[in-house]
Every structure is written in C-alpha cells, then in structure tokens.
Design a protein around this motif. Sequence first.
Motif, PDB file in Angstrom:
ATOM      1  N   LYS A   2      -2.776  -1.078  -2.441  1.00  0.00           N
ATOM      2  CA  LYS A   2      -1.302  -1.356  -2.447  1.00  0.00           C
ATOM      3  C   LYS A   2      -0.920  -2.953  -2.514  1.00  0.00           C
ATOM      4  CE  LYS A   2       0.283   3.468  -1.666  1.00  0.00           C
ATOM      5  NZ  LYS A   2       1.455   4.029  -0.858  1.00  0.00           N
ATOM      6  N   SER A   3       0.149  -3.326  -3.170  1.00  0.00           N
ATOM      7  CA  SER A   3       0.470  -4.802  -2.953  1.00  0.00           C
ATOM      8  C   SER A   3       1.135  -4.845  -1.790  1.00  0.00           C
ATOM      9  CB  SER A   3       0.974  -5.162  -4.361  1.00  0.00           C
ATOM     10  OG  SER A   3       2.618  -4.601  -4.561  1.00  0.00           O
ATOM     11  N   GLN A   4       1.418  -6.449  -1.526  1.00  0.00           N
ATOM     12  CA  GLN A   4       2.194  -6.875  -0.475  1.00  0.00           C
ATOM     13  C   GLN A   4       3.673  -6.400  -0.863  1.00  0.00           C
ATOM     14  OE1 GLN A   4       3.069 -11.004  -0.195  1.00  0.00           O
ATOM     15  NE2 GLN A   4       2.709 -10.964   2.080  1.00  0.00           N
ATOM     16  N   GLU A   6       4.854  -3.872  -2.568  1.00  0.00           N
ATOM     17  CA  GLU A   6       5.026  -2.678  -2.134  1.00  0.00           C
ATOM     18  C   GLU A   6       4.937  -2.302  -0.750  1.00  0.00           C
ATOM     19  OE1 GLU A   6       2.593   0.353  -5.431  1.00  0.00           O
ATOM     20  OE2 GLU A   6       1.369  -1.307  -4.319  1.00  0.00           O
ATOM     21  N   GLY A  32      -3.407  -6.117   3.975  1.00  0.00           N
ATOM     22  CA  GLY A  32      -2.101  -6.208   3.404  1.00  0.00           C
ATOM     23  C   GLY A  32      -1.148  -6.501   4.568  1.00  0.00           C
ATOM     24  N   ARG A  35      -1.617 -10.143   5.618  1.00  0.00           N
ATOM     25  CA  ARG A  35      -1.013 -11.087   4.529  1.00  0.00           C
ATOM     26  C   ARG A  35       0.550 -10.992   4.599  1.00  0.00           C
ATOM     27  NH1 ARG A  35      -2.214  -9.718  -1.172  1.00  0.00           N
ATOM     28  NH2 ARG A  35      -1.245 -11.365  -1.481  1.00  0.00           N
ATOM     29  N   SER A  36       1.042 -10.070   5.071  1.00  0.00           N
ATOM     30  CA  SER A  36       2.497 -10.018   5.135  1.00  0.00           C
ATOM     31  C   SER A  36       3.041 -10.816   6.339  1.00  0.00           C
ATOM     32  CB  SER A  36       3.280  -8.663   5.139  1.00  0.00           C
ATOM     33  OG  SER A  36       2.892  -8.324   6.586  1.00  0.00           O
TER      34      SER A  36
END
Length: 281
Positions: A2-4, A6, A32, A35-36
């Motif tokens: 899943k992406s950031q 999302e 993930g 990264r956030s």
Amino acid sequence: MKSQAELLAWMRRHGGVAHTTALRSAGFTTHGIRRSIESGLAHWVRRSWLALADSDPLLQRVAALGARVTCLTAARRAGLWTPDHDGIHVSVPPSAGRFDTVGVRLHWGVGPMPVPAAELCEPTVNILAHVAGCVTMADALCVWESAIRKGLVAPGVIEGVNWRGAARRLAAEASTLSDSGLETRFVVLMRRLGVEVRQQVWIDGRPVDALIGERLVVQLDGFAHHQGADRRRDLRADARLVLLGYTVLRFDFVQILFHPEEVIATIATALAQQRHCVPSR
C-alpha cells in the motif's frame, strides 16, 4: 504494498492517531510507516503510536499518556449534554505508572465493556460508567439520558449491563422521556420533594415538559430557547392551558441549574395551594 497516500487516508478516517498494530492489520508495512515519518507527515507520540502532523491534539495527548478518552470529555465529543468541567478526562489501567496530570482527570480501572488495546476512545457504556462515578447523580443522569435520546445506547442495553456502584442506580433511573438535560434536572429536584412528575404528557394537542398531579404544568426553557414566532407560540399555548383550568409555571435554565432552591420553593408553594388538583365544584 500500500502507498503512503493510502496510509495517510486510512489514518485520517480513524482520527489521525493510530497504533502500529492497527496499521499492520490494515495492511501497512513498517517501511511505509517509516516513510510517512521521514516525510514529516507523521510522528511518534509514544512507542507504537503514530500521529499525523495535523491530527487532533487531544488524541495525540491521550495516546502519549497511554490512556483513553472517557467520561465528560468523551461525552462532549459525542455531542451529549455535559455539565461544565475543566481538563480532559481519561481512563488508565490500574497498573499504569506515573502521569503528567496537569489539566488531566484520571479515571483508574476499566468499564463494563472490554476494549481493544489499540482504541483511544472508550465505548458509550464505559463512558457512562465513568460519568456515574465522577459527577453528581443529577448531572450523571442528564448525560445518561442524553446518550439514550441520541441513540448512542439503547435502554435494553443499559438494563442488561452488569453495572457497579452509582451506575446501578442510574441504570434504574434513566428514561427516554426527558426532552433535555434540563428536564432531567427538574425531575431530580422534584424527587427531593417526594413529588411524582409525569413527562411529555399531551394536553391540548401538544406535549408539556412536566405535569404534576392533574393540573400543575411546568414548562422549561433551555439555553437556546425559542424566540420570535416560536416564543409567541409558547405563550399562546400557556394561555390556552390556563383557560382550560391548568396552572402553568415556566422556569429557565438559569433557575434550574443555578437557583434550584427557588424552583423547589415555587413548586412547594403551588402544591400547598392545591394547584395540582382538580378544583372541587
């Protein structure tokens, strides 16, 4: 993976503060999450608790405490009637350590309903249990009835819960008849006199807030009481009731909340004058 975007969207749907257990259960990875944080869009408020930079400061503080929002703070967030109060009310487990309690009201122990560890807010049943042990019976009853009126808890649920302490009495007292917390307070005042009050009785095509005996009508004006045309409608209704043989007493929220003895004295005088009885012919 899943992406950031999302991850951020999921957190916003869940109040902006989340436990890593919940994030991983939703399919987000450690990479993930990291990264956030590196992007500056989120940060740690406590071990395993992640918060978006623009999330609710209250939830961030509660997560940092390792607590849950409860009692009057949670009730107000849910849109329930609450008495004036200072600080934030949070629940913590009996085994919890020391806390920065400035501006915080701690509620030790657990409510009747088990709660997942990753939840920041207590469920309604637990909120009501904490309210029962925190404020006066009259104020607590107003909060409980507010929860019933808003549909946050059903009367059948309240009846079935294994309440403890003051909550047991509240469960027996709470009803769905009070149209506002103000009406609940009035009923409690009348109990001090040993006076039975019937609520929301229909007379002349409209419900009255309270009826004592057969002829004493009590109407209660809240903080945001009707003005203009609505106010004139209420006055016309009062006049019609008087012409039908009723005595009508009207109190406002200031009298009920801040001058209860004045209200009690007025009702007691009306009862002494037999205003609640049908006049003998």
